[in-house]
Design a protein around this motif. Structure first.
Motif, mmCIF file in Angstrom:
data_model
loop_
_atom_site.group_PDB
_atom_site.id
_atom_site.type_symbol
_atom_site.label_atom_id
_atom_site.label_comp_id
_atom_site.label_asym_id
_atom_site.label_seq_id
_atom_site.Cartn_x
_atom_site.Cartn_y
_atom_site.Cartn_z
ATOM 1 N N SER A 1 55.841 48.505 43.959
ATOM 2 C CA SER A 1 56.706 47.456 44.492
ATOM 3 C C SER A 1 57.393 46.697 43.366
ATOM 4 O O SER A 1 58.596 46.399 43.442
ATOM 5 C CB SER A 1 55.875 46.497 45.350
ATOM 6 O OG SER A 1 56.655 45.408 45.777
ATOM 7 N N ALA B 1 60.091 48.768 41.989
ATOM 8 C CA ALA B 1 61.243 48.789 42.889
ATOM 9 C C ALA B 1 62.068 47.514 42.769
ATOM 10 O O ALA B 1 63.306 47.555 42.735
ATOM 11 C CB ALA B 1 60.766 48.973 44.329
ATOM 12 N N PHE B 2 61.390 46.352 42.690
ATOM 13 C CA PHE B 2 62.119 45.093 42.504
ATOM 14 C C PHE B 2 62.867 45.096 41.166
ATOM 15 O O PHE B 2 63.988 44.588 41.063
ATOM 16 C CB PHE B 2 61.153 43.914 42.560
ATOM 17 C CG PHE B 2 60.813 43.485 43.954
ATOM 18 C CD1 PHE B 2 61.803 43.115 44.842
ATOM 19 C CD2 PHE B 2 59.491 43.457 44.396
ATOM 20 C CE1 PHE B 2 61.500 42.715 46.130
ATOM 21 C CE2 PHE B 2 59.172 43.069 45.682
ATOM 22 C CZ PHE B 2 60.181 42.700 46.556
ATOM 23 N N VAL C 1 65.943 47.029 41.662
ATOM 24 C CA VAL C 1 66.915 46.259 42.445
ATOM 25 C C VAL C 1 67.639 45.250 41.558
ATOM 26 O O VAL C 1 68.880 45.156 41.573
ATOM 27 C CB VAL C 1 66.219 45.545 43.617
ATOM 28 C CG1 VAL C 1 67.158 44.518 44.262
ATOM 29 C CG2 VAL C 1 65.747 46.538 44.660
ATOM 30 N N LEU D 1 64.893 37.571 48.836
ATOM 31 C CA LEU D 1 63.583 38.217 48.794
ATOM 32 C C LEU D 1 62.449 37.195 48.840
ATOM 33 O O LEU D 1 61.380 37.452 49.393
ATOM 34 C CB LEU D 1 63.469 39.096 47.543
ATOM 35 C CG LEU D 1 64.396 40.329 47.555
ATOM 36 C CD1 LEU D 1 64.303 41.086 46.237
ATOM 37 C CD2 LEU D 1 64.052 41.249 48.716
ATOM 38 N N VAL E 1 67.666 42.072 55.147
ATOM 39 C CA VAL E 1 66.231 42.352 54.992
ATOM 40 C C VAL E 1 65.414 41.977 56.222
ATOM 41 O O VAL E 1 64.254 42.370 56.336
ATOM 42 C CB VAL E 1 65.658 41.631 53.753
ATOM 43 C CG1 VAL E 1 66.313 42.135 52.481
ATOM 44 C CG2 VAL E 1 65.788 40.113 53.870
ATOM 45 N N PRO F 1 57.989 51.071 52.264
ATOM 46 C CA PRO F 1 59.197 50.236 52.268
ATOM 47 C C PRO F 1 59.643 49.766 50.893
ATOM 48 O O PRO F 1 60.811 49.439 50.702
ATOM 49 C CB PRO F 1 58.784 49.036 53.133
ATOM 50 C CG PRO F 1 57.305 48.952 52.967
ATOM 51 C CD PRO F 1 56.828 50.364 52.829
ATOM 52 N N GLN F 2 58.733 49.728 49.904
ATOM 53 C CA GLN F 2 59.102 49.239 48.576
ATOM 54 C C GLN F 2 58.833 50.283 47.501
ATOM 55 O O GLN F 2 58.708 49.948 46.329
ATOM 56 C CB GLN F 2 58.325 47.954 48.264
ATOM 57 C CG GLN F 2 58.678 46.823 49.201
ATOM 58 C CD GLN F 2 57.812 45.597 49.006
ATOM 59 O OE1 GLN F 2 56.825 45.626 48.305
ATOM 60 N NE2 GLN F 2 58.195 44.502 49.634
ATOM 61 N N LEU G 1 62.452 53.220 49.291
ATOM 62 C CA LEU G 1 63.436 52.277 48.759
ATOM 63 C C LEU G 1 64.154 52.816 47.531
ATOM 64 O O LEU G 1 65.386 52.694 47.414
ATOM 65 C CB LEU G 1 62.746 50.953 48.411
ATOM 66 C CG LEU G 1 63.616 49.892 47.731
ATOM 67 C CD1 LEU G 1 64.780 49.491 48.632
ATOM 68 C CD2 LEU G 1 62.786 48.673 47.369
ATOM 69 N N VAL H 1 68.188 52.785 46.693
ATOM 70 C CA VAL H 1 68.780 51.912 45.672
ATOM 71 C C VAL H 1 69.623 52.730 44.695
ATOM 72 O O VAL H 1 70.670 52.269 44.211
ATOM 73 C CB VAL H 1 67.676 51.133 44.923
ATOM 74 C CG1 VAL H 1 68.252 50.392 43.715
ATOM 75 C CG2 VAL H 1 66.999 50.146 45.860
ATOM 76 N N PRO I 1 67.034 47.822 50.942
ATOM 77 C CA PRO I 1 65.723 47.368 51.431
ATOM 78 C C PRO I 1 65.622 47.352 52.950
ATOM 79 O O PRO I 1 64.536 47.615 53.506
ATOM 80 C CB PRO I 1 65.611 45.945 50.858
ATOM 81 C CG PRO I 1 66.554 45.913 49.702
ATOM 82 C CD PRO I 1 67.677 46.807 50.095
ATOM 83 N N ALA J 1 62.854 49.493 55.033
ATOM 84 C CA ALA J 1 61.911 48.789 55.906
ATOM 85 C C ALA J 1 61.946 49.353 57.324
ATOM 86 O O ALA J 1 60.902 49.486 57.977
ATOM 87 C CB ALA J 1 62.231 47.300 55.922
#
Length: 468
Positions: free
Chosen positions: A264, A267-268, A271, A290, A373, A406-407, A411, A415, A431, A435
């Motif tokens: 996660s 992934a962030f 992003v 977020l 989101v 999801p992350q 994802l 992205v 995202p 999700a």
């Protein structure tokens, strides 16, 4: 003095109480309150930092994946420990539950020291890898430095929360989080504005609050106010047995959960790196959206984590019917909350994001991202219920697979691909699409689990009817 102190600290609940719904609510609501307070803490920080401008919000957003990575270590140990402790308590093996919790706390301390040291040694390369822009680098570095110094506190506080929840004492966990939030919010304006520390002041306020909370946890465990006792003497014996009976089961469940948070964080990072070329206002807008998503995610997660102790306890004593009844109640509650939260965020997106920034560009990006989101957020409750069921039953790999969707593996490709065709709008949509797909998959898997539990219940009901 001891009874009064025990009343103040709050005693664990009976996880085998017959009124199942009341028990779940009594366990889950404090966990919901505690994690909701955690979400409010992040939102309050964002509001204070938003007064310093888009650059300050962007700086903290770039550090956010690092915070997730460090917390993932504590979450991994905590999830595995909670699953094992609740099953041992359900089987009536309290001393073994204390042994597991003690070993996990030693592991958390050692991991915190090691992880914090590595971050301090490689802080600049880490921030560059996260895609931190030159304008936000100085503030991000100062914030991350204090964050790294508090790694041990972060990990041990997370583990202490999980241990208390596993023994049915979600109320005390809630009060510690309330205290941490209150101290943090009181110190934020003092450190950020009065002392003039700016962005690092927010991190310093968190560090001081964590120190005070860990002092309270030390009193709780040293005084024996819960069912689980932390005592080093319980670790005596062969290391092989300790590994086989405690550490391996903890890591078997916890490592995949921690890995899910690591993915996660990655992934962030992706992003925010992808948003970087669109400007710091875009990074700040995504960061606000977020954080607001977390305001809905954490209460749902808190409800399910609080109820997980009931699932683990019932599984420990073989009560399949109780597990199925608990799951049905959890699905109804989380589904309604998620639907209402999503409707509010989508309807009032412009008004909500205006609280966190006066910059028109930041607000425009944040509002669009906030709507995106939350489009499929109503499915998140099903996903979280499935995850805690799988963790409570020891199926760590499948739980990680569901958590990562999801992350993680859904994802990341989105992205990488969608912005090539639709630019920033594609990045905002990624995202949401991930999700939605993850929620649908979780609904299918959860339906399968409920059918399997139903088949397990029928023979017992048939035998009971025949006996009568």
């Amino acid at each position: 003095m001891r009874p009064r102190m025990r009343l103040f600290l709050s005693a664990p609940l009976d996880l085998g109480a017959p009124d199942l719904r009341r028990l779940i609510v009594r366990l889950a609501l404090p966990a919901v309150a505690g994690l909701s307070i955690n979400a409010l803490h992040h939102l309050a920080n964002a509001a204070f930092l938003g007064m310093l401008g888009a650059e300050a919000v962007a700086a903290v957003s770039f550090v956010f994946p690092l915070a997730i990575l460090l917390a993932a270590l504590g979450e991994g140990i905590g999830v595995g420990t909670a699953a094992l402790v609740s099953r041992l308590l359900g089987a009536g093996r309290e001393e073994e539950a204390g042994r597991a919790a003690t070993a996990a706390m030693v592991m958390a301390l050692a991991t915190g020291v090691g992880a914090g040291g590595l971050v301090l040694l490689f802080l600049d390369p880490i921030l560059h890898a996260f895609g931190t822009t030159p304008g936000a680098f100085g503030a991000a570095r100062a914030y991350a430095l204090i964050l790294a110094l508090g790694t041990v506190l972060t990990l041990t506080q997370i583990l202490a929360d999980f241990i208390a929840i596993a023994e049915g004492n979600t109320r005390f966990s809630m009060w510690t989080l309330v205290g941490c939030f209150a101290v943090n919010i009181a110190l934020d304006p003092l450190f950020i504005f009065v002392f003039g520390w700016g962005v690092p002041g927010a991190a310093a306020a968190t560090l001081v609050a964590q120190l005070l909370v860990m002092a309270v946890w030390a009193v709780y465990f040293a005084g024996g106010y819960g069912r689980v006792r932390l005592r080093l003497v319980l670790l005596r014996g062969r290391l092989g047995a300790l590994w086989r009976e405690v550490l391996r089961p903890v890591l078997a469940v916890g490592a995949p959960a921690g890995l899910a948070s690591v993915v996660s964080a990655a992934a962030f990072t992706l992003v925010y790196r992808t948003a970087g070329p669109y400007g710091e206002a875009s990074v700040a807008g995504l960061g606000i959206a977020l954080r607001l998503l977390a305001a809905g995610v954490l209460p749902v997660a808190g409800f399910c984590i609080g109820a997980q102790a009931v699932l683990g306890y019932a599984l420990g004593n073989g009560d399949t019917a109780r597990v199925r009844a608990a799951l049905g109640f959890m699905m109804r509650v989380t589904g309604v909350f998620a639907l209402v939260h999503a409707a509010v965020m989508i309807t009032f997106a412009d008004a909500v994001v205006s609280v966190f920034s006066a910059d028109a560009v930041v607000r425009a990006v944040a509002a669009r991202a906030l709507v995106a989101v939350h489009l499929f957020f109503a499915l998140f409750g099903l996903q979280m219920v499935l995850v805690v069921l799988l963790r409570a039953s020891g199926r760590a790999r499948l739980a990680a697979l569901v958590t990562l969707a999801p992350q993680g593996y859904l994802l990341v490709p989105l992205v990488l691909v969608l912005p090539r065709f639709w630019g920033l709008d594609g990045l905002i949509a990624a995202p949401a699409v991930a999700a939605g797909l993850a929620g649908l998959a979780a609904a299918v898997l959860l339906a399968r689990e409920m059918r399997a539990l139903g088949r397990a219940v029928r023979p017992a009901l048939t035998a009971f009817a025949a006996a009568r």
